[in-house]
Design an enzyme around this catalytic site. Structure first.
Site: not given
Ligand SMILES: Nc1nc2c(ncn2[C@@H]2O[C@H](COP(=O)(O)OP(=O)(O)OP(=O)(O)O)[C@@H](O)[C@H]2O)c(=O)[nH]1
Ligand SMILES: [Zn+2]
Length: 211
Positions: A51, A53, A65, A126, A128
């Site tokens: 998950h 943050e 969201c 994205d 990440r």
């Protein structure tokens, strides 16, 4: 990314008592935690959630969201099995950080979708990365996971960084009038595998207050 293990403590939640394992990334100093329950080191695939943050969704009850709903659902499913792990990664706003996410939300308020807003700010859709996951999981003895996600790119990224993902389990929850477009963009532009008809809705009481 190499990680330093810092400490393990108890974490009682409304769904059961988890163990909380704290880690620090060596290169960046960023901190992450893993919540675990049951015997996760016995070699059987472990029900898992990775998950990212979302302060607004996870802690501030945002309906923009589905993050907070997914977080709760994942902890509930792990507690129901009595065994599992949740990695809580400090990659706010798909890696752009909290204040840039506020800027992105401002652009979304003016009509952009979640991808267009990131791009207008000079970021990828994205940002990440998942290289810290394998060492965190290895430290607590997890050898393979059944991953709760709708995002096939997350499965690919974790696999690329050495995590054995034996299956993907959909986690569709928390749809409401404020996040319908956001969820549609995730399905349409970000490749999330979602059956928009199969979503659990946020409760009518919650939605009523936001009209
Ligand atoms: N930049 C940006 N980040 C967002 C936005 N909404 C949510 N996030 C961030 O998105 C991350 C969660 O990613 P999602 O794309 O919702 O889902 P996922 O983790 O890829 O996939 P699932 O495992 O299916 O939940 C969190 O870090 C949130 O802070 C937004 O509009 N803009
Ligand atoms: Zn969110």
């Amino acid at each position: 990314m190499s990680v330093n293990f810092i400490a393990t403590s108890r974490l009682p939640t409304p769904w059961g008592v988890f163990n909380m394992h704290g880690f620090e990334e060596l290169e960046t100093g960023k901190d992450h935690v893993a919540l675990s329950m049951g015997d996760i080191a016995n070699g059987e695939p472990v029900l898992a959630r990775v998950h990212s943050e979302c302060l607004t969704g996870d802690a501030l009850f945002s309906l923009r969201c589905d993050c907070g709903y997914q977080l709760q659902e994942a902890l509930k499913r792990i507690a129901a099995e009595g065994r599992g792990v949740l990695l809580y990664l400090r990659q706010e706003g798909r890696g752009i950080g909290l204040l840039n996410k506020v800027k992105a939300y401002a652009l979304q308020d003016a009509g952009a979708d979640t991808v267009e807003a990131n791009e207008a700010l000079g970021f990828g859709a994205d940002m990440r990365e998942y290289s810290m996951c394998q060492p965190m999981l290895a430290h607590i003895g997890v050898q393979s996971v059944r991953l709760m996600t709708n995002n096939p790119r997350k499965v690919d990224a974790l696999t690329q960084f050495g995590v054995t993902v034996v299956s993907r389990e959909p986690i569709q929850t928390g749809m409401n009038p404020h996040n319908e477009n956001y969820l549609a963009t995730k399905a349409g532009k970000l490749g999330h595998m979602m059956d928009l008809d199969a979503f659990t809705q946020a409760s009518d009481v919650e939605i009523e207050r936001t009209k």
